[in-house]
Design an enzyme around this catalytic site. Structure first.
Site, short mmCIF file in Angstrom:
data_model
loop_
_atom_site.label_atom_id
_atom_site.label_comp_id
_atom_site.label_asym_id
_atom_site.label_seq_id
_atom_site.Cartn_x
_atom_site.Cartn_y
_atom_site.Cartn_z
N TYR A 168 0.84 -1.20 0.00
CA TYR A 168 0.00 0.00 0.00
C TYR A 168 0.88 1.25 0.00
O TYR A 168 0.65 2.18 -0.78
CB TYR A 168 -0.91 -0.01 1.23
CG TYR A 168 -1.87 1.16 1.30
CD1 TYR A 168 -2.96 1.24 0.44
CD2 TYR A 168 -1.69 2.17 2.23
CE1 TYR A 168 -3.85 2.30 0.50
CE2 TYR A 168 -2.57 3.23 2.31
CZ TYR A 168 -3.64 3.29 1.45
OH TYR A 168 -4.51 4.36 1.52
N LYS A 172 1.00 3.88 -3.15
CA LYS A 172 0.63 5.28 -2.97
C LYS A 172 1.80 6.21 -3.30
O LYS A 172 1.61 7.30 -3.85
CB LYS A 172 0.13 5.51 -1.54
CG LYS A 172 -1.22 4.85 -1.26
CD LYS A 172 -2.29 5.29 -2.23
CE LYS A 172 -3.65 4.71 -1.95
NZ LYS A 172 -4.67 5.12 -2.95
#
Length: 263
Positions: A168, A172
């Site tokens: 994640y 991002k």
């Protein structure tokens, strides 16, 4: 007092529209008069979201319109078909908001216990999905000489992620690099590309589980670490998106706007 933007006559595409931040973004664009096309992989949640949005807006009596479609943002053909359909129906594509992504129900753990399958899944929806969505709308926006692309990233792209998820955080961070590169490529064609990096917002089942996992002490510490001493709401993020998608933000591109209450 609400921010007021005018998107009448504009076509807005929003991925990840089934719940939380994505659904709120759809609703706010509709209130501003846009023709909104929302997509999500979760058919049941998307249908519920469409009903809620219609109820908030007087069952479609406003100047804009809303249509929802099940689309997998990691499937290039499905994504391009959705984009082509919206263009055929409205004659234009003005704004793309890539809100699809998140943690996909995963929880953090030691790096040596992370499977390649879990790693690939989060990169696919968050990062590859953003790339595919931008790729799909770029030709139409380039031909029109105008466009706005906004990617919903995260504070995890700028600092250590509260989720503890390596994929994640990497996805991002990757989104922010993609935004900068696209901004320089598409800027000469009148297209801006920016990111919004939300702080902690309780907006979906995954963030609710994360919030509960902190316990009372951890929750209190998180809130005390925010300058305005409150968690964010989906509307806080939607307001920032509408600004970056507006004509008034035409000299802002390649940037990441942190909307986190001052962490």
């Amino acid at each position: 007092m609400s921010l007021r933007f005018d998107f009448q006559g504009r076509t807005v595409l929003v991925t990840g529209a089934a719940q939380g931040i994505g659904a709120e973004i759809c609703a706010r664009f509709l209130q501003a008069g846009a023709d909104v096309r929302g997509s999500d992989l979760d058919a049941a949640a998307l249908a519920r979201s469409a009903e809620v949005i219609a109820g908030r807006l007087g069952k479609g009596d406003g100047p804009g319109s809303f249509q929802a479609r099940v689309v997998d943002v990691t499937d290039p053909d499905a994504l391009e078909g959705w984009v082509a359909g919206a263009r055929a129906e409205t004659g234009r594509l003005d704004v793309l908001v890539h809100s699809a992504g998140g943690v996909g129900g995963q929880v953090g753990g030691p790096v040596d216990e992370v499977s390649l399958e879990d790693w690939d899944a989060l990169l696919a929806t968050n990062l590859t999905g953003a790339f595919l969505a931008a790729r799909a709308v770029a030709p139409t926006m380039r031909d029109a000489g105008y466009g706005r692309v906004v990617v919903i990233s995260s504070g995890a792209g700028l600092r250590v992620s509260l989720t503890g998820l390596h994929a994640y955080a990497a996805a991002k961070s990757g989104q922010l690099g993609l935004v900068r590169q696209l901004a320089h490529e598409l800027g000469p064609s009148g297209i801006t590309v920016n990111a919004v990096a939300p702080g902690f917002v309780r907006s979906n089942p995954s963030t609710e589980r994360q919030w509960k996992s902190y316990g009372p002490q951890g929750q209190d510490a998180l809130v005390r670490g925010i300058a305005v001493r409150r968690l964010g709401e989906p509307a806080d993020i939607a307001h920032a998106v509408l600004f970056l998608a507006s004509p008034e933000a035409g000299w802002i591109t390649g940037k990441t706007l942190e909307v986190d209450g001052g962490r």
